[in-house]
Design an enzyme around this catalytic site. Structure first.
Site, PDB file in Angstrom:
ATOM      1  N   PHE A   1       0.741  -1.316   0.145  1.00  0.00           N
ATOM      2  CA  PHE A   1      -0.019   0.020   0.134  1.00  0.00           C
ATOM      3  C   PHE A   1       0.802   1.219   0.060  1.00  0.00           C
ATOM      4  O   PHE A   1       0.474   2.200   0.574  1.00  0.00           O
ATOM      5  CB  PHE A   1      -1.171  -0.181   1.301  1.00  0.00           C
ATOM      6  CG  PHE A   1      -1.823  -1.045   1.030  1.00  0.00           C
ATOM      7  CD1 PHE A   1      -3.106  -1.106   0.148  1.00  0.00           C
ATOM      8  CD2 PHE A   1      -1.716  -2.123   1.896  1.00  0.00           C
ATOM      9  CE1 PHE A   1      -3.953  -1.921   0.274  1.00  0.00           C
ATOM     10  CE2 PHE A   1      -2.722  -3.256   1.861  1.00  0.00           C
ATOM     11  CZ  PHE A   1      -3.686  -3.188   0.846  1.00  0.00           C
TER      12      PHE A   1
ATOM     13  N   ASP B   1      -4.846  -5.955  13.233  1.00  0.00           N
ATOM     14  CA  ASP B   1      -3.796  -6.361  12.443  1.00  0.00           C
ATOM     15  C   ASP B   1      -2.613  -6.499  13.288  1.00  0.00           C
ATOM     16  O   ASP B   1      -1.517  -5.714  13.116  1.00  0.00           O
ATOM     17  CB  ASP B   1      -3.520  -5.794  11.095  1.00  0.00           C
ATOM     18  CG  ASP B   1      -2.542  -6.414  10.245  1.00  0.00           C
ATOM     19  OD1 ASP B   1      -2.377  -7.774  10.357  1.00  0.00           O
ATOM     20  OD2 ASP B   1      -2.106  -5.687   9.546  1.00  0.00           O
TER      21      ASP B   1
END
Length: 427
Positions: free
Chosen positions: A145, A257
Site C-alpha cells: 500500500f 492486524d
C-alpha cells in the site's frame, strides 16, 4: 475531482458551501473549538471583513447578527494556501474546496495568522502543497500500500515518515476504504504508544500521510537479533501492549492486524516502549462484524471460522506476539501460508517443547487464557491487566500464588473447564 472530494460529495450530498441553522447549540454544544480568529471572505454576495470564525474538529462556523449559525463540515475538505501581491500590500489566505466547483477563499490578517490556520486545519482536513512543506531524504520501507520515506520539514527541519500511496492503486473500493479508515482512526486516537498522524496531503498522483518517524525498527527485527527476551522484559512489554489495547477498545476501535511488524520500537536498547502502527485494517466495533481481516498466524480463530467477533480478536493476536517473545518461535509454524492458516484455525498450542521450559507457571497460565480459541472464555484487554503475571510483575512466584485474586480451588487463572489444550503445566 480528487479522491477526497469524491468521498466528501457522497457524504455531504449537497451543492452549496455553507449551511445555516437557527439552533446553533446543536452544532456547538459538546464540540469545543480548537481555533478562532478573524477571516475575511464573501458570504451571500456580501464581503465579511474580519469575521470571527471558529474551528472545531469537524466544522468551521460563525454566527450572524440574527443569531443564525453558519457552518461548514470540513472533514475531507482540501486546503490550499496562497499569497497575492497588491499595491496596498501582500495578502495571505487559503482556499477550502468541497468539490471542483464548490470552494471558498479566506483571507487572513497576515502571514503569521495564515500559518496558524494552516497548522490547525492540517489536523482535520487534507492539505495540497506538500512540496512547500517537506523534502524527501530517502526511502526507508515499501509495501503493498505504498512507499515510506524519511522526510524533513522545510521550516523546522524536524524529521517525519512520509507514506506515499499511488492513487491509481486505490481504484479498488476496498483499498480506498482502508486508507480513509486509517486516516480517520489515527486522527481520533491520541496515546503515547500509538504512532501519530500529523498531516494528510493529496497531489495529482499521490496521497501522502505525514507520520511520526520511529528510527529504531520494528519488534520483528528486534526479536530476530535477540531471539527472545527475558520473562521480565516481556511482562513489562505485555502490560504496555494491553494498556494501549484497552485504550483503543474504549474508543470503539479494533486494530485487527496486531503483529510484530506493526510494533515500532522507540529505543535502540529498551524492549518495552513502542508505537503501535498500521491501522489500515482497523475498524469500529460492530455486532455483525464478520469480514476476514488480519495476518496468518496472528488471527483469532473466530475470524477464520467466519463468525462474528469483537475486540477480543486483538487480545488473541497480542497473545501470539507474547508467545513469540517468550519462546522465540511462533505457535503455528508451517512451510506454507495455507498450513499456517490451518494451524491458526485449529489453535492447538503445544507448551511441551524445550523453548517453553523456561516459562514460569504464571506466564503459562497467562498465555493459556488469552490464546483460548473460544472468545467467550477469552478476557478483554482491561481484564487482562488484572492478571497476576502482569499486575504483580514485581512479585516472586510464591507471592503470586498466595496473593492472586484469580487462584482458587487450586486452579490457575487460565484453566477453563471443558477446554482441551496440548500443554503440560508446571506442578
Amino acid at each position: 475531482m480528487s479522491i477526497f472530494q469524491s468521498v466528501y460529495s457522497q457524504i455531504a450530498a449537497r451543492k452549496t458551501f455553507w449551511q445555516t441553522d437557527e439552533f446553533p447549540q446543536y452544532h456547538t454544544n459538546g464540540k469545543p473549538h480548537i481555533l478562532e480568529g478573524r477571516l475575511s471572505f464573501f458570504y451571500n454576495n456580501e464581503w465579511k471583513e474580519r469575521q470571527l470564525v471558529k474551528l472545531s474538529k469537524s466544522s468551521m462556523y460563525f454566527s450572524e447578527a440574527s443569531g443564525v449559525l453558519v457552518w461548514l463540515k470540513i472533514k475531507w475538505c482540501l486546503v490550499t494556501s496562497f499569497s497575492e501581491e497588491k499595491n496596498s500590500g501582500d495578502l495571505y489566505g487559503f482556499t477550502l474546496s468541497l468539490e471542483t466547483n464548490i470552494k471558498q477563499d479566506f483571507y487572513t490578517e497576515n502571514s503569521e495568522a495564515l500559518d496558524q490556520w494552516l497548522s490547525i486545519l492540517s489536523q482535520v482536513s487534507i492539505m495540497t502543497n506538500i512540496q512547500q512543506d517537506y523534502v524527501i531524504i530517502k526511502e526507508i520501507d515499501s509495501g503493498k500500500f505504498g512507499t515510506v520515506y524519511l522526510c524533513q520539514d522545510i521550516n523546522t527541519h524536524e524529521e517525519y515518515a512520509m507514506k506515499k500511496i499511488l492513487k491509481k492503486d486505490l481504484i479498488n473500493a476496498k483499498y480506498l476504504n482502508q486508507i480513509f479508515n486509517e486516516i480517520a482512526i489515527l486522527r481520533k486516537l491520541d496515546h503515547k504508544s500509538i504512532i501519530k498522524l500529523y498531516k494528510v496531503y493529496e497531489e495529482k498522483k499521490y496521497i501522502s500521510l505525514i507520520l511520526e518517524y520511529i528510527p529504531y525498527g520494528n519488534m520483528l527485527k528486534r526479536i530476530l537479533k535477540k531471539k527472545k527476551l527475558t520473562e521480565k522484559q516481556v511482562m513489562i512489554f505485555s502490560r504496555n501492549l494491553f494498556e494501549v489495547l484497552a485504550y483503543i477498545h474504549s474508543k470503539g476501535i479494533i486494530h485487527r492486524d496486531l503483529k510484530l511488524e506493526n510494533i515500532l520500537m522507540t529505543s535502540n536498547t529498551g524492549n518495552s516502549e513502542f508505537k503501535l502502527a498500521d491501522f489500515g485494517l482497523a475498524c469500529y466495533i460492530d455486532k455483525s462484524l464478520k469480514s476476514k481481516s488480519g495476518s496468518p498466524g496472528y488471527m483469532a480463530p473466530e475470524i477464520l471460522r467466519g463468525n462474528t467477533y469483537s475486540t477480543k480478536v486483538d487480545v488473541f493476536s497480542a497473545g501470539i506476539i507474547i508467545f513469540i517473545l517468550l519462546t522465540g518461535t511462533s505457535p503455528f509454524v508451517a512451510n506454507t501460508t495455507q498450513k499456517i492458516i490451518e494451524k491458526n484455525l485449529k489453535c492447538r498450542i503445544c507448551f511441551e517443547g524445550n523453548e517453553c521450559k523456561s516459562m514460569s507457571r504464571h506466564a503459562t497460565s497467562f498465555i493459556i487464557e488469552i490464546l483460548t480459541s473460544e472468545p467467550t472464555y477469552r478476557p478483554t484487554a482491561q481484564q487482562v491487566l488484572k492478571h497476576p503475571w502482569i499486575k504483580y510483575k514485581s512479585c516472586s512466584d510464591s507471592e503470586l500464588a498466595s496473593s492472586s485474586p484469580y487462584t482458587s480451588a487450586g486452579k490457575l487463572f487460565g484453566e477453563v473447564g471443558g477446554l482441551i489444550w496440548d500443554i503440560k503445566l508446571e506442578n
